[in-house]
Design an enzyme around this catalytic site. Structure first.
Site, mmCIF file in Angstrom:
data_model
loop_
_atom_site.group_PDB
_atom_site.id
_atom_site.type_symbol
_atom_site.label_atom_id
_atom_site.label_comp_id
_atom_site.label_asym_id
_atom_site.label_seq_id
_atom_site.Cartn_x
_atom_site.Cartn_y
_atom_site.Cartn_z
ATOM 1 N N LEU A 14 21.572 37.917 32.560
ATOM 2 C CA LEU A 14 20.659 37.439 33.595
ATOM 3 C C LEU A 14 20.578 38.350 34.817
ATOM 4 O O LEU A 14 19.991 37.975 35.833
ATOM 5 C CB LEU A 14 21.040 36.015 33.997
ATOM 6 C CG LEU A 14 20.993 35.008 32.839
ATOM 7 C CD1 LEU A 14 21.465 33.634 33.311
ATOM 8 C CD2 LEU A 14 19.612 34.931 32.227
ATOM 9 N N CYS A 15 21.144 39.546 34.714
ATOM 10 C CA CYS A 15 21.057 40.511 35.814
ATOM 11 C C CYS A 15 19.694 41.167 35.835
ATOM 12 O O CYS A 15 19.110 41.430 34.788
ATOM 13 C CB CYS A 15 22.111 41.611 35.645
ATOM 14 S SG CYS A 15 23.688 41.193 36.344
ATOM 15 N N HIS A 16 19.211 41.446 37.037
ATOM 16 C CA HIS A 16 17.959 42.177 37.191
ATOM 17 C C HIS A 16 18.233 43.664 37.055
ATOM 18 O O HIS A 16 19.277 44.152 37.464
ATOM 19 C CB HIS A 16 17.355 41.910 38.575
ATOM 20 C CG HIS A 16 16.912 40.511 38.754
ATOM 21 N ND1 HIS A 16 17.776 39.501 39.132
ATOM 22 C CD2 HIS A 16 15.702 39.928 38.584
ATOM 23 C CE1 HIS A 16 17.100 38.367 39.197
ATOM 24 N NE2 HIS A 16 15.848 38.596 38.873
ATOM 25 N N MET A 44 27.227 42.788 40.760
ATOM 26 C CA MET A 44 27.496 42.887 39.327
ATOM 27 C C MET A 44 27.642 44.342 38.884
ATOM 28 O O MET A 44 28.462 44.665 38.029
ATOM 29 C CB MET A 44 26.408 42.185 38.512
ATOM 30 C CG MET A 44 26.362 40.685 38.733
ATOM 31 S SD MET A 44 27.952 39.860 38.455
ATOM 32 C CE MET A 44 28.246 40.249 36.747
ATOM 33 N N GLU A 45 26.860 45.219 39.481
ATOM 34 C CA GLU A 45 26.954 46.638 39.141
ATOM 35 C C GLU A 45 28.303 47.210 39.553
ATOM 36 O O GLU A 45 28.906 47.994 38.804
ATOM 37 C CB GLU A 45 25.802 47.411 39.797
ATOM 38 C CG GLU A 45 24.450 47.159 39.158
ATOM 39 C CD GLU A 45 23.800 45.811 39.481
ATOM 40 O OE1 GLU A 45 22.753 45.511 38.891
ATOM 41 O OE2 GLU A 45 24.334 45.047 40.328
ATOM 42 N N ASP A 59 40.922 53.177 26.657
ATOM 43 C CA ASP A 59 40.475 53.792 25.406
ATOM 44 C C ASP A 59 41.080 55.177 25.221
ATOM 45 O O ASP A 59 41.538 55.522 24.133
ATOM 46 C CB ASP A 59 38.948 53.871 25.377
ATOM 47 C CG ASP A 59 38.437 54.500 24.095
ATOM 48 O OD1 ASP A 59 38.861 54.050 23.009
ATOM 49 O OD2 ASP A 59 37.630 55.435 24.179
#
Length: 178
Positions: free
Chosen positions: A89-91, A127-128, A142
């Site tokens: 739901l992020c733009h 969010m970014e 990793d």
């Protein structure tokens, strides 16, 4: 229904608490079309803890896969740019800057990651910044998992955000891990 509970029955919860739920309790993408474009920024942080020998390999550049911190920094930048593809739901917003700081801490056998993200857009970049931290740390995992599968990503959180209708927010200093 989630866990036997129907959240749609609690409209006050959907409307006043979670903006990604409409008045019927259904998931939707928030419409930011009427919001003004403004300068916005966010800072997030997190840690990866590891065996001291693993950290030594990273710091000394002795890892056979190459410069672990350089690859993690690039991965964090790329992740910030791809957040809308990863979080449903992020733009999708144009980023004007992404900075990733990776700081080894020999005393704690850990690496601290701090991501700073900026934009001029109609919605924020929290969010970014959080995604950048997670992916930078995951990249370290990793690259080092062959020598240390017990590494732990921990305490990823927003440190601050600025801009937008809700204004500035900063985590209290007594809530910042050191």
């Amino acid at each position: 229904m989630w866990g036997g509970h129907d959240f749609r029955a609690h409209r006050f919860f959907a409307v006043t608490k979670l903006t990604h739920l409409n008045s019927q309790g259904e998931v939707h993408m928030v419409d930011v079309g009427d919001k003004p474009v403004s300068a916005r920024a966010a800072v997030a942080e997190g840690w990866i803890r590891m065996q001291p020998q693993t950290l030594k390999l990273v710091i000394e550049g002795g890892h056979k896969k190459g410069d672990v911190l350089a690859v993690a920094r690039i991965a964090g930048i790329m992740a910030a740019k791809k957040t809308a593809e990863l979080v449903p739901l992020c733009h999708s917003i144009p980023l004007t800057a992404v900075e990733i700081e990776l700081t080894p801490d020999a005393a704690r056998a850990s690496i601290h990651c701090r991501a700073s993200v900026r934009t001029g857009a109609q919605t924020g970049v929290e969010m970014e910044a959080l995604t950048a931290v997670q992916i930078a740390l995951l990249t370290i995992y990793d690259m080092c998992k062959a020598v240390d599968r017990g590494m732990t990503l921990t305490d990823v959180r927003l440190v601050s955000k600025s801009g937008g209708r809700s204004g500035d927010w900063k985590r209290r200093s007594d809530d910042i891990l050191s």
